[in-house]
Motif scaffolding. Structure first.
Motif, mmCIF file in Angstrom:
data_model
loop_
_atom_site.group_PDB
_atom_site.id
_atom_site.type_symbol
_atom_site.label_atom_id
_atom_site.label_comp_id
_atom_site.label_asym_id
_atom_site.label_seq_id
_atom_site.Cartn_x
_atom_site.Cartn_y
_atom_site.Cartn_z
ATOM 1 N N ALA A 121 0.824 -1.214 0.000
ATOM 2 C CA ALA A 121 0.000 0.000 0.000
ATOM 3 C C ALA A 121 0.856 1.261 0.000
ATOM 4 O O ALA A 121 0.505 2.260 -0.635
ATOM 5 C CB ALA A 121 -0.914 -0.008 1.228
ATOM 6 N N PRO A 124 2.513 1.404 -3.964
ATOM 7 C CA PRO A 124 1.641 0.693 -4.914
ATOM 8 C C PRO A 124 2.264 0.666 -6.316
ATOM 9 O O PRO A 124 2.988 1.583 -6.707
ATOM 10 C CB PRO A 124 0.358 1.539 -4.894
ATOM 11 N N ASP A 129 5.015 -4.788 -4.930
ATOM 12 C CA ASP A 129 3.554 -4.882 -4.969
ATOM 13 C C ASP A 129 3.107 -5.933 -5.995
ATOM 14 O O ASP A 129 2.222 -6.751 -5.720
ATOM 15 C CB ASP A 129 2.976 -3.505 -5.311
ATOM 16 N N ARG A 193 -3.646 -4.358 2.099
ATOM 17 C CA ARG A 193 -3.265 -3.426 1.025
ATOM 18 C C ARG A 193 -4.439 -2.519 0.673
ATOM 19 O O ARG A 193 -4.294 -1.292 0.578
ATOM 20 C CB ARG A 193 -2.828 -4.214 -0.212
ATOM 21 N N LEU A 197 -4.449 1.431 1.718
ATOM 22 C CA LEU A 197 -4.423 2.316 0.547
ATOM 23 C C LEU A 197 -5.566 3.327 0.606
ATOM 24 O O LEU A 197 -5.379 4.520 0.312
ATOM 25 C CB LEU A 197 -4.527 1.470 -0.721
ATOM 26 N N ARG A 201 -5.341 7.827 1.460
ATOM 27 C CA ARG A 201 -5.876 8.884 0.589
ATOM 28 C C ARG A 201 -6.775 9.856 1.347
ATOM 29 O O ARG A 201 -7.307 10.788 0.755
ATOM 30 C CB ARG A 201 -6.676 8.255 -0.556
#
Length: 307
Positions: A121, A124, A129, A193, A197, A201
């Motif tokens: 994560a 990425p 990954d 992940r 992730l 954000r």
């Protein structure tokens, strides 16, 4: 918190009662005469009638169900037909080995899966990954018994580093624990992940980075903690699945646990022992889910207050 725990414990009672009923109903619906199958084709009608009376199989299902629940409430799971020992003693001998195997597999799945998911994560679409996603796809696609046989061939026959099976030393635990952990490790890595992730954000993460918080603290304190609830949910479900998967793994590696005992009970038509083993598996699953619910309350006090 005590009200939260009490509610979860009360909810566990109908689940266990339902499991007992489904197990008894399943045995009832199996084609053929279970008693005749236990005693073999040369059993006399008198012996069949005597065993049927001993097991209470000549009584209606609901009467047997109520009687069994009453005996279980007093701690009596009956006597094994094959071993002629109390079922609770048989389960007590086998349960520690299954608990050891399941705990080792869960630790491997959680540690490696969360670490791989966090790294994927944070970076990425990197080479790591891509490799982690390929590995998780492999782990999810391969049946446990096939993975176990491949590991035996590679690490016990071609490279004689680890024992083929059995128990006795920590090295005996490595292959069965890794085999059992691989599918769960893949699922935990993918879930971690995705969750981390999404959190990375969020606006508050960007704010933390803008304020100069170290990236290590942003990931561990802000991202991983807020992504923990779905990961914890998956680990709770995987703990139950690992105990179920132990049936195949213990058979492949001759691990003397509850799963192997269940397989023996099935082949020996030991109806009483099988019923007790399934009940213990269900009880363990309920306890694990209760622990997960309590962990929810610790991570997010709003969940405990809502009950």
């Amino acid at each position: 918190m005590l009200t939260f725990v009490a509610r979860r414990l009360l909810l566990a009672i109908p689940v266990l009662l339902g499991v007992v009923f489904v197990v008894m109903l399943t045995i009832e619906l199996i084609p053929g005469d279970a008693v005749a199958l236990m005693l073999g084709e040369h059993a006399t009608p008198a012996a069949v009638a005597k065993l049927r009376d001993y097991l209470g199989l000549d009584k209606p299902l609901l009467i047997r169900y109520v009687g069994y629940v009453g005996r279980v409430a007093r701690g009596d799971l009956g006597r094994s037909i094959q071993q002629n020992r109390p079922v609770i003693d048989e389960l007590g001998d086998a349960w520690p080995a299954t608990l050891e195997l399941t705990a080792a597999a869960l630790v491997i799945a959680a540690a490696a899966g969360i670490a791989a998911g966090v790294v994927s994560a944070v970076w990425p679409n990197s080479a790591f990954d891509a490799l982690a996603r390929l590995g998780s796809l492999f782990g999810l696609s391969m049946p446990v018994f096939w993975t176990g046989l491949v590991l035996i061939v590679v690490f016990a026959l071609w490279l004689p580093w680890l024992p083929v099976g059995g128990t006795g030393s920590p090295s005996h635990l490595v292959l069965p624990a890794v085999t059992l952990a691989l599918p769960s490790l893949a699922m935990v890595a993918r879930m971690t992940r995705s969750s981390v992730l999404d959190v990375l954000r969020e606006d508050y993460v960007r704010t933390a980075r803008a304020k100069g918080v170290a990236e290590r603290l942003v990931v561990t304190k802000h991202a991983l903690r807020n992504a923990a609830i779905p990961i914890l949910t998956l680990l709770g479900l995987q703990a139950g699945q690992l105990m179920g998967g132990a049936v195949l793994t213990e058979t492949v590696f001759a691990w003397p646990g509850l799963g192997r005992l269940m397989v023996k009970a099935i082949f020996a038509r030991d109806y009483v022992l099988l019923q007790g083993a399934v009940l213990i598996f269900a009880l363990a699953f309920v306890v694990v889910n209760l622990a997960v619910d309590l962990a929810y309350g610790a991570l997010d006090p709003r969940i405990a207050r809502q009950g």
